[in-house]
Structure formats: structure tokens, C-alpha cells
Motif scaffolding. Structure first.
Motif, PDB file in Angstrom:
ATOM      1  N   LYS A  37      47.569  86.883  87.872  1.00 24.82           N
ATOM      2  CA  LYS A  37      48.657  87.597  88.538  1.00 24.82           C
ATOM      3  C   LYS A  37      48.790  87.204  90.007  1.00 24.82           C
ATOM      4  O   LYS A  37      49.881  87.188  90.553  1.00 24.82           O
ATOM      5  N   SER A  38      47.662  86.932  90.646  1.00 27.10           N
ATOM      6  CA  SER A  38      47.675  86.535  92.054  1.00 27.10           C
ATOM      7  C   SER A  38      46.490  85.637  92.341  1.00 27.10           C
ATOM      8  O   SER A  38      45.544  85.558  91.554  1.00 27.10           O
ATOM      9  N   ASP A  39      46.533  84.952  93.486  1.00 23.69           N
ATOM     10  CA  ASP A  39      45.470  84.014  93.859  1.00 23.69           C
ATOM     11  C   ASP A  39      45.147  83.044  92.723  1.00 23.69           C
ATOM     12  O   ASP A  39      43.980  82.790  92.402  1.00 23.69           O
ATOM     13  N   CYS A  40      46.174  82.519  92.109  1.00 20.64           N
ATOM     14  CA  CYS A  40      45.972  81.614  90.976  1.00 20.64           C
ATOM     15  C   CYS A  40      45.358  80.291  91.455  1.00 20.64           C
ATOM     16  O   CYS A  40      45.839  79.694  92.424  1.00 20.64           O
ATOM     17  N   PRO A  41      44.303  79.848  90.795  1.00 15.64           N
ATOM     18  CA  PRO A  41      43.608  78.624  91.204  1.00 15.64           C
ATOM     19  C   PRO A  41      44.533  77.402  91.222  1.00 15.64           C
ATOM     20  O   PRO A  41      45.290  77.174  90.277  1.00 15.64           O
ATOM     21  N   LYS A  42      44.450  76.644  92.294  1.00 18.43           N
ATOM     22  CA  LYS A  42      45.284  75.449  92.404  1.00 18.43           C
ATOM     23  C   LYS A  42      44.648  74.481  93.394  1.00 18.43           C
ATOM     24  O   LYS A  42      43.801  74.843  94.209  1.00 18.43           O
ATOM     25  N   ILE A  43      45.086  73.259  93.314  1.00 17.46           N
ATOM     26  CA  ILE A  43      44.652  72.246  94.272  1.00 17.46           C
ATOM     27  C   ILE A  43      45.832  71.350  94.610  1.00 17.46           C
ATOM     28  O   ILE A  43      46.632  70.988  93.738  1.00 17.46           O
ATOM     29  N   THR A  44      45.951  71.021  95.886  1.00 14.81           N
ATOM     30  CA  THR A  44      46.985  70.103  96.370  1.00 14.81           C
ATOM     31  C   THR A  44      46.314  69.021  97.197  1.00 14.81           C
ATOM     32  O   THR A  44      45.536  69.314  98.114  1.00 14.81           O
ATOM     33  N   ILE A  45      46.595  67.796  96.850  1.00 16.51           N
ATOM     34  CA  ILE A  45      46.069  66.651  97.607  1.00 16.51           C
ATOM     35  C   ILE A  45      47.256  65.818  98.086  1.00 16.51           C
ATOM     36  O   ILE A  45      47.998  65.266  97.282  1.00 16.51           O
ATOM     37  N   GLU A  46      47.448  65.770  99.381  1.00 15.02           N
ATOM     38  CA  GLU A  46      48.510  64.948  99.976  1.00 15.02           C
ATOM     39  C   GLU A  46      47.833  63.921 100.864  1.00 15.02           C
ATOM     40  O   GLU A  46      47.189  64.273 101.850  1.00 15.02           O
ATOM     41  N   ILE A  47      47.970  62.670 100.512  1.00 17.30           N
ATOM     42  CA  ILE A  47      47.124  61.656 101.140  1.00 17.30           C
ATOM     43  C   ILE A  47      47.917  60.382 101.434  1.00 17.30           C
ATOM     44  O   ILE A  47      48.805  60.012 100.666  1.00 17.30           O
ATOM     45  N   PRO A  48      47.648  59.701 102.549  1.00 21.96           N
ATOM     46  CA  PRO A  48      48.331  58.429 102.826  1.00 21.96           C
ATOM     47  C   PRO A  48      47.693  57.293 102.036  1.00 21.96           C
ATOM     48  O   PRO A  48      46.475  57.118 102.056  1.00 21.96           O
ATOM     49  N   ILE A  49      48.518  56.542 101.343  1.00 25.38           N
ATOM     50  CA  ILE A  49      48.058  55.403 100.547  1.00 25.38           C
ATOM     51  C   ILE A  49      48.431  54.111 101.281  1.00 25.38           C
ATOM     52  O   ILE A  49      49.602  53.882 101.589  1.00 25.38           O
ATOM     53  N   ALA A  50      47.442  53.280 101.568  1.00 24.75           N
ATOM     54  CA  ALA A  50      47.694  52.007 102.247  1.00 24.75           C
ATOM     55  C   ALA A  50      48.334  51.019 101.275  1.00 24.75           C
ATOM     56  O   ALA A  50      47.961  50.947 100.105  1.00 24.75           O
TER      57      ALA A  50
END
Length: 247
Positions: A37-50
Motif C-alpha cells: 500500500k505504501s513504501d513499495c520497494p523499488k530501485i532506480t539507477i540513472e547512470i552515465p554510459i561512456a
């Protein structure tokens, strides 16, 4: 026709010779499929790719990935996780496995990784990784990582390679650090509650090149408690150029 073919050939050579190392941010996200209902587990990875120049680009990308993996991987078989998509999935899989064992004690896992090219010159590329993870407990952990690279080779530049004489710079930095944080010159470096290992001032694990100057950044627990937070000190380049190998 031969003249046209020759021009095309020259154009291709000119284009390939003028390729420069560049970066393009890519984002990878995963969420748990376990109902919440809340605080749902998640992951975000935003990364620079050479990109563009293979050898330095591959070297930089491998190093950045290994650091991100070090921060968010909780699985038991690292060899199976070799790209960002599988890394994000493994983070959620670790949560779901833990949730099966302790359903009432696991909630709100979160991973957030944001990487940026902080500084770029002919001599150095500095990628900054802002990371936050929460996997239970009283609080999550937030910090910064600084990755320094030679733009021509893609090889990592270590802190001891930055200075003409690291010992001299460390002595200079300690005086400035004591002044900023009001630590008497005659007192132990930890006299005011800091936590330097062996009661001796050290340069931080993470040094950043910024547009304003060289930043010494101590993450939480590196020089002070979590409650006291990170410590930092910025040196304008014109103040320390005599100590620097690279700029």
C-alpha cells in the motif's frame, strides 16, 4: 565515380578520427511485485554510459558498474549479475526473498543511484555517484562516490596520483580542515568529537573536481558519526595548484 568514392572514404576517415568520448545517461528501474500500500520497494539507477571510443569507454563503464554493484548488490552469486538491468532485478529479488522469511519485518526497501559527469578536462574525467539505499533499520544510508578517470585511456586515477607530493598536501589540508571545524592546532584531530581512524587526519576516500575547486568529501562514518553527518572542505584551484599533478 572513383572521385566520389574517394571523397566518401576521406569523409569516413575524418569522421572516425574526430570521434570524442561522450556520455549518455541511461535509467534502469524495478519494483517489487509483492502487493503493498505504501513504501513499495523499488530501485532506480540513472547512470552515465561512456560511448564513441571503445577502449576508454569500456574501461570507464566497467569501473562505474562495479562500484554501483558494490553499493546495491545483496545476492549470493555476483557472477550472474553483469549489467544494470539484472542488477536492479537482483536488488528486488533480494528484498522478496527476505520478505518471504520475515514478512512482518521487511518493508520499504529502496535503492536510488544517480550518476553524473561532474567535471571533464583533457586530463581528467570525474564521475559523481549519489547513492541512497534503505534495506531496513533505523535509517537508510546516503553518500557520494567520486570516480576519476584518464580520458585517453579510461583507466582509474587514484588519489595518490593527483598530487605532486601527497604528504605535503595532506599537511596543508589538515591545517585548513582544523580551521574550518575549529579544532585547535595543538589538540588531537578527534578532540572535538570526530572519528578519524588512529586519531590521525587522513584525506577522504572521495575527492571531487568541481567548477569551483577541489572538494574533499568525507561520507558519514568516515570522519564523523551518522548524527554529525558528512564533512567537506573546498579548495579553489589557484590556492592548491602547486600541489596538483592534474587539473
Amino acid at each position: 565515380m572513383k572521385h566520389y568514392t574517394f571523397l566518401v572514404f576521406l569523409c569516413l576517415i575524418f569522421t572516425s578520427c574526430n570521434k570524442e568520448l561522450s556520455f549518455e545517461n541511461e535509467t534502469f528501474e524495478e519494483k517489487s511485485k509483492i502487493p503493498c500500500k505504501s513504501d513499495c520497494p523499488k530501485i532506480t539507477i540513472e547512470i552515465p554510459i561512456a560511448k564513441n571510443i571503445k577502449i576508454p569507454a569500456d574501461s570507464i563503464n566497467k569501473k562505474v558498474f562495479s562500484v554501483v554493484k558494490e553499493i546495491v548488490y545483496f545476492g549470493e552469486d555476483p557472477a550472474k549479475t553483469n549489467d544494470y538491468k539484472s542488477l536492479a532485478k537482483s536488488f528486488i529479488a533480494s528484498y522478496e526473498e527476505m520478505h518471504k522469511k520475515f514478512p512482518s519485518e521487511t518493508f520499504g526497501w529502496e535503492g536510488k543511484i544517480i550518476g553524473n559527469v561532474e567535471f571533464e578536462s583533457d586530463q581528467i574525467i570525474n564521475i559523481k555517484i549519489d547513492h541512497y539505499t534503505f534495506t531496513g533499520g533505523a535509517h537508510g544510508y546516503q553518500g557520494f562516490r567520486s570516480l576519476l578517470f584518464n580520458p585517453k585511456t579510461g583507466k582509474t586515477i587514484f588519489n595518490d596520483q593527483l598530487f605532486k607530493n601527497e604528504k605535503d598536501f595532506k599537511a596543508f589540508a589538515e591545517k585548513k580542515f582544523r580551521t574550518k571545524y575549529k579544532i585547535p592546532a595543538s589538540a588531537n584531530i578527534n578532540a572535538t568529537g570526530l572519528m578519524f581512524e588512529n586519531d590521525k587526519f587522513q584525506l577522504p576516500q572521495n575527492i571531487f573536481y568541481t567548477s569551483e575547486g577541489l572538494l574533499l568529501y568525507y561520507n558519514s562514518y568516515e570522519a564523523a558519526s551518522y548524527a554529525d553527518g558528512p564533512k567537506e572542505i573546498l579548495f579553489p584551484y589557484n590556492e592548491i595548484k602547486k600541489y596538483l599533478n592534474l587539473q
